[in-house]
Design a protein around this motif. Structure first.
Motif, PDB file in Angstrom:
ATOM      1  N   UNK A 138       0.531  -1.341   0.041  1.00 10.99           N
ATOM      2  CA  UNK A 138       0.371  -0.153   0.006  1.00 10.99           C
ATOM      3  C   UNK A 138       0.927   0.756   0.041  1.00 10.99           C
ATOM      4  N   UNK A 139       2.559   1.178   0.540  1.00 11.14           N
ATOM      5  CA  UNK A 139       2.822   2.241   0.499  1.00 11.14           C
ATOM      6  C   UNK A 139       3.167   2.879  -0.864  1.00 11.14           C
ATOM      7  N   UNK A 140       3.721   2.077  -1.652  1.00 12.34           N
ATOM      8  CA  UNK A 140       4.299   1.864  -2.971  1.00 12.34           C
ATOM      9  C   UNK A 140       3.121   2.697  -3.882  1.00 12.34           C
ATOM     10  N   UNK A 141       1.905   2.492  -3.574  1.00 11.85           N
ATOM     11  CA  UNK A 141       1.105   2.756  -4.829  1.00 11.85           C
ATOM     12  C   UNK A 141       0.114   3.917  -4.651  1.00 11.85           C
ATOM     13  N   UNK A 142       0.051   4.688  -4.820  1.00 11.69           N
ATOM     14  CA  UNK A 142      -0.221   5.993  -5.507  1.00 11.69           C
ATOM     15  C   UNK A 142      -1.272   6.237  -4.069  1.00 11.69           C
ATOM     16  N   UNK A 143      -1.813   7.802  -3.410  1.00 15.65           N
ATOM     17  CA  UNK A 143      -2.418   8.113  -2.768  1.00 15.65           C
ATOM     18  C   UNK A 143      -3.696   8.379  -3.005  1.00 15.65           C
ATOM     19  N   UNK A 144      -4.639   7.986  -2.446  1.00 18.08           N
ATOM     20  CA  UNK A 144      -6.282   8.031  -3.084  1.00 18.08           C
ATOM     21  C   UNK A 144      -6.228   9.159  -3.216  1.00 18.08           C
ATOM     22  N   UNK A 145      -6.733   9.611  -4.531  1.00 24.19           N
ATOM     23  CA  UNK A 145      -6.885  11.148  -5.072  1.00 24.19           C
ATOM     24  C   UNK A 145      -7.821  11.620  -4.043  1.00 24.19           C
ATOM     25  N   UNK A 146      -7.726  12.762  -3.985  1.00 24.93           N
ATOM     26  CA  UNK A 146      -8.760  13.252  -2.858  1.00 24.93           C
ATOM     27  C   UNK A 146      -9.381  13.083  -1.614  1.00 24.93           C
ATOM     28  N   UNK A 147      -8.947  11.620  -1.206  1.00 25.02           N
ATOM     29  CA  UNK A 147      -9.413  10.784   0.031  1.00 25.02           C
ATOM     30  C   UNK A 147      -8.935  10.922   0.806  1.00 25.02           C
ATOM     31  N   UNK A 148      -9.827  11.585   1.667  1.00 25.73           N
ATOM     32  CA  UNK A 148      -9.685  11.263   3.766  1.00 25.73           C
ATOM     33  C   UNK A 148      -9.184  10.057   4.309  1.00 25.73           C
ATOM     34  N   UNK A 149      -9.304  10.325   5.274  1.00 20.92           N
ATOM     35  CA  UNK A 149      -8.375   8.446   5.659  1.00 20.92           C
ATOM     36  C   UNK A 149      -9.218   8.979   6.899  1.00 20.92           C
ATOM     37  N   UNK A 150     -10.217   8.822   6.691  1.00 22.15           N
ATOM     38  CA  UNK A 150     -11.769   7.982   7.249  1.00 22.15           C
ATOM     39  C   UNK A 150     -11.700   6.741   8.640  1.00 22.15           C
ATOM     40  N   UNK A 151     -11.489   6.364   8.168  1.00 23.96           N
ATOM     41  CA  UNK A 151     -11.167   5.003   8.530  1.00 23.96           C
ATOM     42  C   UNK A 151     -10.015   5.549  10.206  1.00 23.96           C
ATOM     43  N   UNK A 152     -10.617   5.035  11.355  1.00 23.69           N
ATOM     44  CA  UNK A 152      -9.579   4.801  12.340  1.00 23.69           C
ATOM     45  C   UNK A 152      -9.606   3.882  12.738  1.00 23.69           C
ATOM     46  N   UNK A 153      -8.508   3.486  13.751  1.00 23.11           N
ATOM     47  CA  UNK A 153      -7.980   2.902  14.426  1.00 23.11           C
ATOM     48  C   UNK A 153      -9.277   1.879  15.222  1.00 23.11           C
ATOM     49  N   UNK A 154      -9.998   2.212  16.016  1.00 27.96           N
ATOM     50  CA  UNK A 154     -11.026   2.356  16.396  1.00 27.96           C
ATOM     51  C   UNK A 154     -11.909   1.099  15.648  1.00 27.96           C
ATOM     52  N   UNK A 155     -12.033   1.647  14.597  1.00 29.34           N
ATOM     53  CA  UNK A 155     -13.518   1.221  13.721  1.00 29.34           C
ATOM     54  C   UNK A 155     -12.622  -0.020  12.680  1.00 29.34           C
ATOM     55  N   UNK A 156     -11.429   0.454  11.752  1.00 27.85           N
ATOM     56  CA  UNK A 156     -10.889  -1.248  11.845  1.00 27.85           C
ATOM     57  C   UNK A 156     -10.732  -1.950  12.666  1.00 27.85           C
ATOM     58  N   UNK A 157     -10.717  -2.002  14.013  1.00 24.79           N
ATOM     59  CA  UNK A 157     -10.724  -3.093  14.252  1.00 24.79           C
ATOM     60  C   UNK A 157     -12.262  -3.953  14.932  1.00 24.79           C
ATOM     61  N   UNK A 158     -13.236  -2.908  15.488  1.00 22.34           N
ATOM     62  CA  UNK A 158     -14.414  -3.913  15.043  1.00 22.34           C
ATOM     63  C   UNK A 158     -14.585  -4.075  13.681  1.00 22.34           C
ATOM     64  N   UNK A 159     -14.111  -3.491  12.510  1.00 27.24           N
ATOM     65  CA  UNK A 159     -14.811  -4.261  11.205  1.00 27.24           C
ATOM     66  C   UNK A 159     -14.045  -5.255  10.745  1.00 27.24           C
ATOM     67  N   UNK A 160     -13.148  -5.749  11.631  1.00 29.78           N
ATOM     68  CA  UNK A 160     -12.523  -6.756  10.855  1.00 29.78           C
ATOM     69  C   UNK A 160     -13.401  -7.622  10.447  1.00 29.78           C
TER      70      UNK A 160
END
Length: 263
Positions: free
Chosen positions: A64-86
């Protein structure tokens, strides 16, 4: 009051990633073919399957670090939301792992390559930008933190299956304990229960009367590994209580309905 959002020191996260990755590599390197064929507490997975899964999780960060940054995308996914969404991607991850296993003649070699790639990827500071993953977009630093969760949880799975000594980097362990405690508090906001995981985390959670001073009326206390096993679904609340691995006092202190945190 919502739980506070923790900040993470990028350099400490990078160092913890490398240290924990090499700890896993050392433990896996000590296994023999019979060990790789052992069952794990993950449904239908052998130790070899688990090693391949770990490799996939480590490979994700360089990718994912090698991929281009998502164009115009904000980082809306928090760590807490990631955890409960797995849980929502558990079946896909299982399928991905099984497909990777089918094409992997040597899990140890695959993990070795993944560890080297991870180390190379974090040899420079993490970029201050969003990355896109299956669950959404999050900061590169937060995604790096999720790799610590994968490594710490699965290090415990590996140790349980093989009896191998898999040392846990202290900062990695502390980070994962706090993340999982924060995720529970975010899912059940409130101040009626205090969850203590010394020496790393104290959070308040569960709606109800909030204490303001002295000892709170509802307290849950446990050690870091027991908390991780509870939060990751490796241990039930009832078994932890029966084994005296945790203490819970007060009529609201039963958190079993909020567990596991991870899928």
């Amino acid at each position: 009051m919502p739980p506070r959002v923790r900040t993470h020191n990028p350099d400490r996260i990078r160092n913890a990633l490398v240290a924990q990755a090499w700890s896993l590599r050392g433990a896996v390197g000590s296994l023999d073919p019979a060990d790789l064929a052992r069952p794990t507490r993950l449904d239908g997975w052998t130790v070899g399957d688990l090693v391949v899964h770990l490799a996939l999780q480590l490979e994700a960060l360089p990718r994912v670090l090698a991929e281009p940054a998502p164009e115009g995308a904000a980082a809306e996914l928090t760590l807490s939301r990631w955890a409960v969404s797995t849980a929502s991607v558990a079946e896909r991850l299982d399928a991905d792992t099984r497909a990777a296993v089918a094409g992997c003649p040597d899990p140890v070699v695959r993990l070795d390559s993944a560890v080297n790639a991870l180390q190379d990827a974090v040899s420079a500071p993490l970029p201050d930008r969003a990355v896109r993953i299956r669950l959404g977009t999050m900061t590169a630093l937060d995604f790096a933190v999720t790799r610590l969760v994968e490594m710490v949880v699965h290090a415990d799975d590996l140790a349980a299956a093989t009896g191998a000594d898999v040392p846990l980097d202290r900062h990695a362990l502390a980070t994962v304990v706090r993340l999982l405690a924060d995720a529970l508090a975010a899912e059940a906001p409130g101040g009626s229960v205090e969850l203590r995981v010394p020496p790393f985390a104290v959070v308040q959670c569960v709606a109800g009367p909030r204490h303001t001073r002295g000892t709170p009326p509802n307290v849950v206390e446990t050690d870091p590994l027991t908390w991780i096993r509870l939060a990751a679904g490796r241990l039930t609340w009832a078994d932890a209580v029966a084994d005296a691995a945790l203490t819970a006092s007060g009529e609201r202190s039963d958190l079993s309905g909020l567990l596991p945190v991870l899928g």
